[in-house]
Design a protein around this motif. Structure first.
Motif, PDB file in Angstrom:
ATOM      1  N   UNK A  94       8.577  -3.430  -2.346  1.00 45.65           N
ATOM      2  CA  UNK A  94       9.958  -2.951  -2.925  1.00 45.65           C
ATOM      3  C   UNK A  94      11.099  -2.567  -1.966  1.00 45.65           C
ATOM      4  N   UNK A  95      10.658  -1.750  -0.854  1.00 42.72           N
ATOM      5  CA  UNK A  95      11.633  -1.770   0.245  1.00 42.72           C
ATOM      6  C   UNK A  95      11.934  -2.972   0.911  1.00 42.72           C
ATOM      7  N   UNK A  96      11.072  -3.989   1.155  1.00 40.18           N
ATOM      8  CA  UNK A  96      11.766  -5.374   1.823  1.00 40.18           C
ATOM      9  C   UNK A  96      12.697  -5.811   0.937  1.00 40.18           C
ATOM     10  N   UNK A  97      12.722  -5.792  -0.125  1.00 42.25           N
ATOM     11  CA  UNK A  97      13.623  -6.573  -1.213  1.00 42.25           C
ATOM     12  C   UNK A  97      14.743  -5.545  -1.271  1.00 42.25           C
ATOM     13  N   UNK A  98      14.708  -4.202  -1.292  1.00 37.22           N
ATOM     14  CA  UNK A  98      15.851  -3.484  -1.043  1.00 37.22           C
ATOM     15  C   UNK A  98      16.689  -3.610   0.119  1.00 37.22           C
ATOM     16  N   UNK A  99      15.925  -4.152   1.277  1.00 40.53           N
ATOM     17  CA  UNK A  99      16.580  -4.115   2.531  1.00 40.53           C
ATOM     18  C   UNK A  99      17.425  -5.652   2.571  1.00 40.53           C
ATOM     19  N   UNK A 100      17.222  -6.537   1.563  1.00 43.00           N
ATOM     20  CA  UNK A 100      17.814  -7.769   1.647  1.00 43.00           C
ATOM     21  C   UNK A 100      16.887  -9.177   1.839  1.00 43.00           C
ATOM     22  N   UNK A 101      15.588  -8.883   1.672  1.00 41.53           N
ATOM     23  CA  UNK A 101      14.736 -10.077   1.475  1.00 41.53           C
ATOM     24  C   UNK A 101      14.886 -10.579   0.077  1.00 41.53           C
ATOM     25  N   UNK A 102      14.865 -11.818  -0.052  1.00 45.91           N
ATOM     26  CA  UNK A 102      15.020 -12.431  -1.392  1.00 45.91           C
ATOM     27  C   UNK A 102      13.581 -12.503  -2.152  1.00 45.91           C
ATOM     28  N   UNK A 103      12.539 -12.814  -1.123  1.00 47.96           N
ATOM     29  CA  UNK A 103      11.218 -12.987  -1.797  1.00 47.96           C
ATOM     30  C   UNK A 103      10.363 -12.208  -0.631  1.00 47.96           C
ATOM     31  N   UNK A 104       9.083 -11.617  -0.852  1.00 47.98           N
ATOM     32  CA  UNK A 104       8.405 -11.032   0.149  1.00 47.98           C
ATOM     33  C   UNK A 104       6.658 -11.413  -0.654  1.00 47.98           C
ATOM     34  N   UNK A 105       5.824 -11.514   0.477  1.00 48.98           N
ATOM     35  CA  UNK A 105       4.397 -11.393   0.061  1.00 48.98           C
ATOM     36  C   UNK A 105       3.778 -10.292   1.077  1.00 48.98           C
ATOM     37  N   UNK A 106       2.900  -9.597   0.590  1.00 44.27           N
ATOM     38  CA  UNK A 106       2.255  -8.590   1.276  1.00 44.27           C
ATOM     39  C   UNK A 106       0.850  -9.023   1.137  1.00 44.27           C
ATOM     40  N   UNK A 107      -0.010  -8.848   2.345  1.00 45.31           N
ATOM     41  CA  UNK A 107      -1.255  -9.038   2.414  1.00 45.31           C
ATOM     42  C   UNK A 107      -1.925  -7.937   3.094  1.00 45.31           C
ATOM     43  N   UNK A 108      -2.660  -6.967   2.420  1.00 44.48           N
ATOM     44  CA  UNK A 108      -3.295  -5.875   2.959  1.00 44.48           C
ATOM     45  C   UNK A 108      -4.879  -6.143   3.020  1.00 44.48           C
ATOM     46  N   UNK A 109      -5.209  -5.866   4.223  1.00 48.62           N
ATOM     47  CA  UNK A 109      -6.728  -6.274   4.550  1.00 48.62           C
ATOM     48  C   UNK A 109      -7.365  -4.846   5.304  1.00 48.62           C
ATOM     49  N   UNK A 110      -8.654  -4.704   4.969  1.00 44.36           N
ATOM     50  CA  UNK A 110      -9.400  -3.346   5.329  1.00 44.36           C
ATOM     51  C   UNK A 110     -10.747  -3.805   5.426  1.00 44.36           C
ATOM     52  N   UNK A 111     -11.402  -3.613   6.578  1.00 49.44           N
ATOM     53  CA  UNK A 111     -12.790  -3.919   6.750  1.00 49.44           C
ATOM     54  C   UNK A 111     -13.457  -2.895   7.562  1.00 49.44           C
ATOM     55  N   UNK A 112     -14.779  -2.710   7.295  1.00 48.41           N
ATOM     56  CA  UNK A 112     -15.549  -1.494   8.037  1.00 48.41           C
ATOM     57  C   UNK A 112     -16.882  -2.342   8.513  1.00 48.41           C
ATOM     58  N   UNK A 113     -17.403  -2.264   9.665  1.00 49.37           N
ATOM     59  CA  UNK A 113     -18.559  -2.955  10.197  1.00 49.37           C
ATOM     60  C   UNK A 113     -19.269  -2.048  10.963  1.00 49.37           C
ATOM     61  N   UNK A 114     -20.570  -2.000  10.797  1.00 49.31           N
ATOM     62  CA  UNK A 114     -21.403  -1.170  11.482  1.00 49.31           C
ATOM     63  C   UNK A 114     -22.490  -2.279  12.096  1.00 49.31           C
ATOM     64  N   UNK A 115     -22.722  -2.086  13.641  1.00 47.62           N
ATOM     65  CA  UNK A 115     -23.747  -3.111  14.305  1.00 47.62           C
ATOM     66  C   UNK A 115     -24.612  -2.139  15.145  1.00 47.62           C
ATOM     67  N   UNK A 116     -26.066  -2.600  14.993  1.00 51.58           N
ATOM     68  CA  UNK A 116     -27.062  -2.237  15.996  1.00 51.58           C
ATOM     69  C   UNK A 116     -27.675  -3.309  16.702  1.00 51.58           C
ATOM     70  N   UNK A 117     -27.658  -2.943  17.716  1.00 50.57           N
ATOM     71  CA  UNK A 117     -28.273  -4.252  18.676  1.00 50.57           C
ATOM     72  C   UNK A 117     -29.548  -3.798  19.408  1.00 50.57           C
ATOM     73  N   UNK A 118     -30.385  -4.784  19.683  1.00 48.22           N
ATOM     74  CA  UNK A 118     -31.703  -4.379  20.410  1.00 48.22           C
ATOM     75  C   UNK A 118     -31.865  -5.417  21.612  1.00 48.22           C
ATOM     76  N   UNK A 119     -32.429  -4.979  22.396  1.00 51.94           N
ATOM     77  CA  UNK A 119     -32.940  -5.744  23.637  1.00 51.94           C
ATOM     78  C   UNK A 119     -34.444  -5.355  23.831  1.00 51.94           C
TER      79      UNK A 119
END
Length: 455
Positions: A21-46
């Motif tokens: 909404x803010x991007x449009x208010x600031x003058x962009x005619x069209x906007x796409x938002x891509x929101x990404x979130x990831x969580x990763x746990x790793x346990x390594x053995x030797x």
């Protein structure tokens, strides 16, 4: 299903909506938002002992701005409303300094996904992820290790990694597109190294992955990796020449990826594709069909939309040897004046064929394919090399095994295969039905005739 931790929360989603909404208010005619979130746990053995632990949370917002006939794409991980104001001001200022590009646009709303509302429609989220503790993750990693069971033998090192993750993506645009994808993943991989009686070292690797923990088969990975290492002992040099070639399903996608890349509109528009002007033409054997099946529930790699939010669909890429699909996003569609599709293949599947298209009876795996072919070279790994996207000419280093009468004779190493991808695929003998469920490209064992090998 119980709530899963680590995915987008309502405040983050509200912030993405506010950003649009803010991007449009600031003058962009069209906007796409891509929101990404990831969580990763790793346990390594030797060598059967805990070697490393990693916990990683990643979150970012991508913003595509269409303003005054210009376009720019930006990303930030500072997701606070006060930070986004300055971010959008600077992004829009940058866009307005760029050259005009009339071909940039959002996809037609009629083409975007309408069935990806919660992110869980494809049944790719395992509720048990929320209950996993550090102790249980450690146990999985330690239970999969085999080093102590083989101490005193030829095994000199074993490196294993167990990881699990959850990823969540939300796409919003000013045309009303709203689609979401959430997926859990559980993976274990291990590399073993052995020493033969002469002191030579050989390594073997194996892995498994699944969207559900109960389907992860980590227990076989160590022994499989060890057997693959031991199988390499005693390689011999064989004369170059033309051989039948069987490519293990673990590595067969290396030969499919250049086909898919050559069907991408960016390559076609730049005339950097050996499949230029082939749409609707029979380029490959009549018994070759490659389907895109991105909407199979519960399958790793499935997705309901691409990065523009365009809905995916099951469709033939190559059908009975005929090229059926170019991968064309909105920008390239407008630039080239051709119909848009999706930006790339989601889950390409090579359908089984035997000796020119005979029916498949039961499981046709690597052993079965070798039996059909008789004599040749089994390729189990590619070591470097490249292919020319404009001509299709290729040169790949390989490792594998010489086989006769369907049975392995001895390992071979440090050989090259050369040729042209069109010619290679037109020499396809057979494809199995043993593609690995943990891979996004479902490519089975493949067999080709008259492949040029050199040592």
């Amino acid at each position: 299903m119980e709530e899963v931790i680590g995915i987008l929360d309502p405040q983050e989603i509200a912030l993405a909506e506010k950003c649009l909404e803010t991007a449009l208010d600031k003058g962009a005619q069209k906007v796409r938002i891509t929101l990404n979130k990831s969580l990763m746990d790793l346990f390594g053995t030797l060598n059967g002992e805990l070697d490393k632990v990693s916990h990683c949370l990643d979150r970012s917002m991508g913003v595509s701005l269409f303003a005054d006939g210009r376009f720019g794409s930006f990303s930030t991980n500072r997701l606070a409303e006060e930070d986004l104001e300055l971010f959008l001001d600077r992004s829009l200022a940058t866009v307005r300094m760029l050259a005009e590009d009339s071909f940039r646009d959002l996809p037609d709303p009629g083409r975007t996904a309408k069935d990806a509302v919660t992110g869980k429609e494809l049944d790719l989220v395992d509720g048990s992820y929320a209950r996993l503790t550090s102790g249980e993750r450690l146990r999985i990693a330690m239970d999969a290790a085999i080093f102590k069971a083989h101490e005193g033998e030829d095994l000199i090192s074993e490196e294993g990694e167990y990881s699990d993750s959850i990823a969540d993506t939300l796409i919003l645009d000013s045309n009303g597109t709203r689609c979401r994808h959430t997926e859990t993943s559980f993976e274990y991989g291990v590399e073993t190294t052995i020493r033969d009686s002469s002191g030579n070292r050989y390594s073997g690797f194996w892995w498994d992955a699944s969207t559900r923990l109960r389907d992860l088969d980590s227990g076989i990975c160590g022994e499989t990796a060890l057997s693959r290492a031991r199988a390499q002992v005693g390689p011999r040099i064989i004369p170059g020449g033309e051989y039948n070639m069987v490519v293990d399903s673990e590595k067969a996608s290396r030969l499919v990826t250049p086909l898919l890349n050559a069907l991408n509109a960016y390559s076609l528009q730049q005339k950097n594709s050996f499949l230029l002007d082939t749409l609707g033409k029979e380029v490959f054997p009549q018994f070759l069909t490659i389907m895109d099946r991105p909407r199979e529930a519960g399958r790793s790699g499935s997705r309901l939309f691409d990065s523009e939010g365009v809905a995916t669909q099951e469709t033939p890429i190559i059908e009975n040897g005929v090229v059926k699909e170019y991968f064309v996003n909105t920008y390239m569609s407008r630039k080239m004046g051709i119909a848009p599709t999706v930006e790339d293949a989601g889950r390409p599947v090579v359908l089984p064929c035997i000796s020119g298209g005979g029916p498949v009876q039961g499981i046709l795996d690597r052993k079965g394919i070798m039996g059909l072919v008789g004599d040749g070279i089994l390729v189990t790994d590619f070591n470097g090399g490249n292919s020319n996207p404009a001509t299709g000419d290729f040169s790949f280093g390989i490792e594998g095994f010489l086989f006769k009468d369907g049975a392995i004779v001895h390992p071979v190493r440090e050989m090259l295969i050369t040729g042209n991808l069109k010619d290679l695929w037109n020499n396809l003998i057979a494809a199995g039905n043993d593609s690995r469920r943990c891979m996004s490209k479902l490519i089975p064992t493949l067999a080709f005739s008259n492949v040029s090998f050199s040592s």
